[in-house]
Design an enzyme around this catalytic site. Structure first.
Site, mmCIF file in Angstrom:
data_model
loop_
_atom_site.group_PDB
_atom_site.id
_atom_site.type_symbol
_atom_site.label_atom_id
_atom_site.label_comp_id
_atom_site.label_asym_id
_atom_site.label_seq_id
_atom_site.Cartn_x
_atom_site.Cartn_y
_atom_site.Cartn_z
ATOM 1 N N GLU A 1 0.838 -1.203 0.000
ATOM 2 C CA GLU A 1 0.000 0.000 0.000
ATOM 3 C C GLU A 1 0.874 1.255 0.000
ATOM 4 O O GLU A 1 2.036 1.212 0.433
ATOM 5 C CB GLU A 1 -0.880 -0.039 1.263
ATOM 6 C CG GLU A 1 -1.805 1.160 1.397
ATOM 7 C CD GLU A 1 -2.848 0.981 2.511
ATOM 8 O OE1 GLU A 1 -2.748 0.030 3.299
ATOM 9 O OE2 GLU A 1 -3.772 1.822 2.559
ATOM 10 N N ASN B 1 -12.303 -1.229 -0.685
ATOM 11 C CA ASN B 1 -11.569 -1.836 0.430
ATOM 12 C C ASN B 1 -12.220 -1.419 1.743
ATOM 13 O O ASN B 1 -12.528 -0.238 1.944
ATOM 14 C CB ASN B 1 -10.113 -1.341 0.424
ATOM 15 C CG ASN B 1 -9.386 -1.708 1.709
ATOM 16 O OD1 ASN B 1 -9.011 -2.858 1.916
ATOM 17 N ND2 ASN B 1 -9.200 -0.737 2.603
ATOM 18 N N GLU B 2 -12.437 -2.367 2.607
ATOM 19 C CA GLU B 2 -13.013 -2.080 3.934
ATOM 20 C C GLU B 2 -14.129 -1.046 3.811
ATOM 21 O O GLU B 2 -14.130 -0.004 4.475
ATOM 22 C CB GLU B 2 -11.926 -1.662 4.932
ATOM 23 C CG GLU B 2 -10.926 -2.783 5.154
ATOM 24 C CD GLU B 2 -10.020 -2.635 6.386
ATOM 25 O OE1 GLU B 2 -10.005 -1.559 7.005
ATOM 26 O OE2 GLU B 2 -9.320 -3.622 6.702
ATOM 27 N N TYR C 1 -6.398 -9.212 11.509
ATOM 28 C CA TYR C 1 -5.054 -8.920 12.019
ATOM 29 C C TYR C 1 -4.861 -9.559 13.390
ATOM 30 O O TYR C 1 -5.818 -9.674 14.172
ATOM 31 C CB TYR C 1 -4.840 -7.411 12.120
ATOM 32 C CG TYR C 1 -4.584 -6.777 10.772
ATOM 33 C CD1 TYR C 1 -3.328 -6.848 10.189
ATOM 34 C CD2 TYR C 1 -5.597 -6.126 10.070
ATOM 35 C CE1 TYR C 1 -3.078 -6.282 8.946
ATOM 36 C CE2 TYR C 1 -5.367 -5.563 8.820
ATOM 37 C CZ TYR C 1 -4.095 -5.645 8.265
ATOM 38 O OH TYR C 1 -3.846 -5.090 7.035
ATOM 39 N N GLU D 1 -5.900 -9.222 3.579
ATOM 40 C CA GLU D 1 -5.065 -8.556 4.585
ATOM 41 C C GLU D 1 -5.011 -9.455 5.806
ATOM 42 O O GLU D 1 -6.039 -9.766 6.404
ATOM 43 C CB GLU D 1 -5.627 -7.178 4.970
ATOM 44 C CG GLU D 1 -5.487 -6.157 3.858
ATOM 45 C CD GLU D 1 -5.887 -4.740 4.272
ATOM 46 O OE1 GLU D 1 -5.772 -4.402 5.467
ATOM 47 O OE2 GLU D 1 -6.319 -3.988 3.392
ATOM 48 N N GLN E 1 2.287 -6.129 5.388
ATOM 49 C CA GLN E 1 2.440 -5.761 4.000
ATOM 50 C C GLN E 1 3.870 -6.106 3.597
ATOM 51 O O GLN E 1 4.715 -6.317 4.463
ATOM 52 C CB GLN E 1 2.172 -4.291 3.807
ATOM 53 C CG GLN E 1 0.759 -3.878 4.198
ATOM 54 C CD GLN E 1 0.408 -2.452 3.728
ATOM 55 O OE1 GLN E 1 1.187 -1.783 3.067
ATOM 56 N NE2 GLN E 1 -0.776 -1.998 4.134
HETATM 57 O O1 AHR Z 1 -2.852 -2.642 6.240
HETATM 58 C C1 AHR Z 1 -3.110 -1.445 6.892
HETATM 59 C C2 AHR Z 1 -4.571 -1.067 6.836
HETATM 60 O O2 AHR Z 1 -5.325 -1.995 7.549
HETATM 61 C C3 AHR Z 1 -5.212 -1.049 5.480
HETATM 62 O O3 AHR Z 1 -5.000 0.138 4.812
HETATM 63 C C4 AHR Z 1 -6.656 -1.223 5.792
HETATM 64 O O4 AHR Z 1 -7.365 -1.861 4.755
HETATM 65 C C5 AHR Z 1 -6.655 -2.013 7.080
HETATM 66 O O5 AHR Z 1 -7.463 -1.463 8.032
#
Ligand code: AHR
Length: 514
Positions: free
Chosen positions: A47, A194-195, A262, A319, A368
């Protein structure tokens, strides 16, 4: 002669040994092939965030850092080595503020923009569509472009797809030609927002599903023999209602539905935990939290099964990875974190879960690639270091595109205080050349385990392998000591009487070739 007392003690020891040996029994079912492990499970995400694109990938053609047309040479070489199958770009949250026309044409003429999500820095748009697609060609990865739904328009999204993929004589294809690219690219993967439940527009699932259908109508196939793979924005972790609504309203219009998850050591976004300074309590909670991925995939997949029993729609985990407090003294908006042996174990456990769900999971992209979150590469000016996570990607690449094999495992527990999780995790596959690979993880930071493996349907003649481990849970590579954690030849596996025995050290990741 043995006294009754020593006989009893000896019997206890023998019983304890036999019990612990009996606990780690594994049957590798080479006679029970499962689905193919999609190469795309080993995908990446880059990103416009912190130093991922700029400084990481892109140093510019005039940089003293050795580069090819602006791309850092050592990064090119390191990523080629991983066989990166697919790379997602330009975001993330950035994607829903990105206006692609600002990133084409002569670089010095491109307008700058404000990166509101990530550190409020000025983005000069020097890395745009051509630079991204050229980079993908250089490292041999398929591009995955995320379109702007949040702050863009249908027209803007439609034109971007036309610009990239149309062979016709049309306004956008001709604009591409004017900027030096005659042939269209064969980009297959397009994400539509995205999101969208958060930074991508704070939409309800119903509103997004309608928008998805609308945008998707104009994301067209411009090449006869090249069908696009459209990925709808999926759920935030455990938001199962999002999946339900999207599948109900738009399953027929999508090829993939995403999922973001995450791993935070503490589970608390305000105080996530340090990347390098942690106790066994945070080692344990990190691994426990990352294993929630299994439940997430299982539950989202069950909802998808209701609407798509033939599994035509892939779950795209675009992600995933660890998210810690940023390294002290760094810009909080840049999400720069170190990467230790703990991250290597996290990566290996997730790959095993992705393999196990290979019938539904079609892609996964670590967040990432460089200098951001669970990065595989860290850079500091001209210096570059490969992280323990990089080494797991490299060791596990043998599973890419291979046929998964059944693994029956009764794992002992790794117990910490009043909680426990499986100490041993395993996954196996057979590649196109017939070689069988078995990967093993020991999550227990203190105890080694001996795994006795029955090979069903496999007459193995030899075994060799590599191990990733270190003396400390938080061992990591730095610019001063870049090889503190790196794979080494593994000598703890033996074959005898058709059985494989593996002495699996504490806190280790092992990949064996049979
Ligand atoms: O990866 C960092 C961020 O995490 C991304 O921009 C977003 O899609 C997510 O919340």
């Amino acid at each position: 002669m043995m006294s009754p007392r020593s006989f009893v003690a000896g019997a206890f020891v023998a019983l304890a040994l036999s019990l612990s040996a009996a606990e780690v029994q594994l049957t590798l079912r080479a006679d029970a092939p499962g689905p193919v492990i999609n190469r795309n499970l080993y995908g990446h995400f880059a990103e416009h965030l912190g130093r991922c694109i700029y400084e990481g990938i892109w140093v510019g053609p005039d940089s003293p850092i050795p580069n090819t047309r602006g791309y850092r040479n050592r990064v090119l070489a390191a990523l080629k080595q991983l066989n990166v199958p697919v790379l997602r770009w330009p975001g993330g949250c950035f994607a829903d503020e990105y206006h692609w026309k600002d990133g084409i044409g002569p670089r010095e003429k491109r307008p700058s923009m404000y990166n509101s999500h990530w550190g409020g820095v000025v983005e000069n748009n020097h890395f745009g569509t051509h630079e991204f697609l050229d980079f993908c060609e250089l490292i041999g990865a398929e591009p995955y472009v995320c379109l702007n739904v949040g702050s863009g328009t249908v027209q803007e999204a439609m034109e971007w797809v036309e610009y990239i993929t149309s062979p016709a004589s049309s306004p956008m294809a001709n604009l591409r030609r004017a900027h030096g690219r005659e042939q269209p690219w064969r980009v297959k993967y397009f994400g539509i927002g995205n999101e969208s439940w958060g930074c991508g527009g704070n939409m309800t699932p119903e509103f997004y599903a309608d928008n998805y259908r609308r945008y998707n109508t104009f994301v067209k196939n411009y090449q006869k023999d090249h069908r696009l793979f459209r990925i709808a924005c999926g759920s935030n972790g455990q938001d199962y209602n999002w999946t339900e609504v999207l599948m109900q309203k738009a399953a027929k219009q999508m090829n993939g539905l995403s999922l973001h998850w995450y791993t935070l050591p503490t589970g608390n976004w305000k105080k996530k935990g340090s990347a390098t300074e942690f106790t066994e309590a945070e080692w344990f909670s990190t691994l426990r939290n990352t294993l929630k991925m299994d439940e997430l995939i299982t539950k989202h997949a069950a909802i998808m099964d209701k609407y798509d029993p033939d599994k035509k729609v892939g779950l795209v985990i675009d992600e995933w990875g660890t998210w810690y407090d940023v390294e002290p003294g760094t810009n909080p908006g840049f999400l720069y974190q170190q990467n230790t042996l703990r991250d290597a174990v996290v990566a290996a456990l997730n790959f095993h879960l992705f393999h196990r769900h290979a019938d539904r999971v079609a892609m996964a992209n670590i967040a990432q690639t460089i200098n951001v979150l669970q990065a595989v590469i860290l850079t500091d000016k001209e210096k570059m270091v490969l992280t323990p996570t990089y080494h797991v990607f490299e060791m596990f690449k043998v599973h890419q595109g291979a046929t998964s094999l059944g693994v029956d495992l009764t794992s002992p527990d790794y117990v910490f205080e009043k909680e426990k999780l499986p100490a041993v995790s395993a996954s196996a596959s057979r590649d196109a050349a017939g070689k069988v690979h078995l990967s093993l993880v020991n999550t227990d930071p203190k105890n080694a385990h001996t795994v006795t493996c029955t090979l069903a349907g496999l007459a193995a003649k030899s075994v060799n392998g590599r191990i990733l481990t270190a003396a400390a849970m938080n061992a990591h590579n730095t610019f001063a000591a870049p090889a503190a954690v790196q794979p080494a030849a593994f000598t703890g596996a033996t074959l005898a009487d058709g059985k494989l025995t593996v002495a699996l050290p504490a806190k280790s990741v092992v990949v064996l070739e049979l």
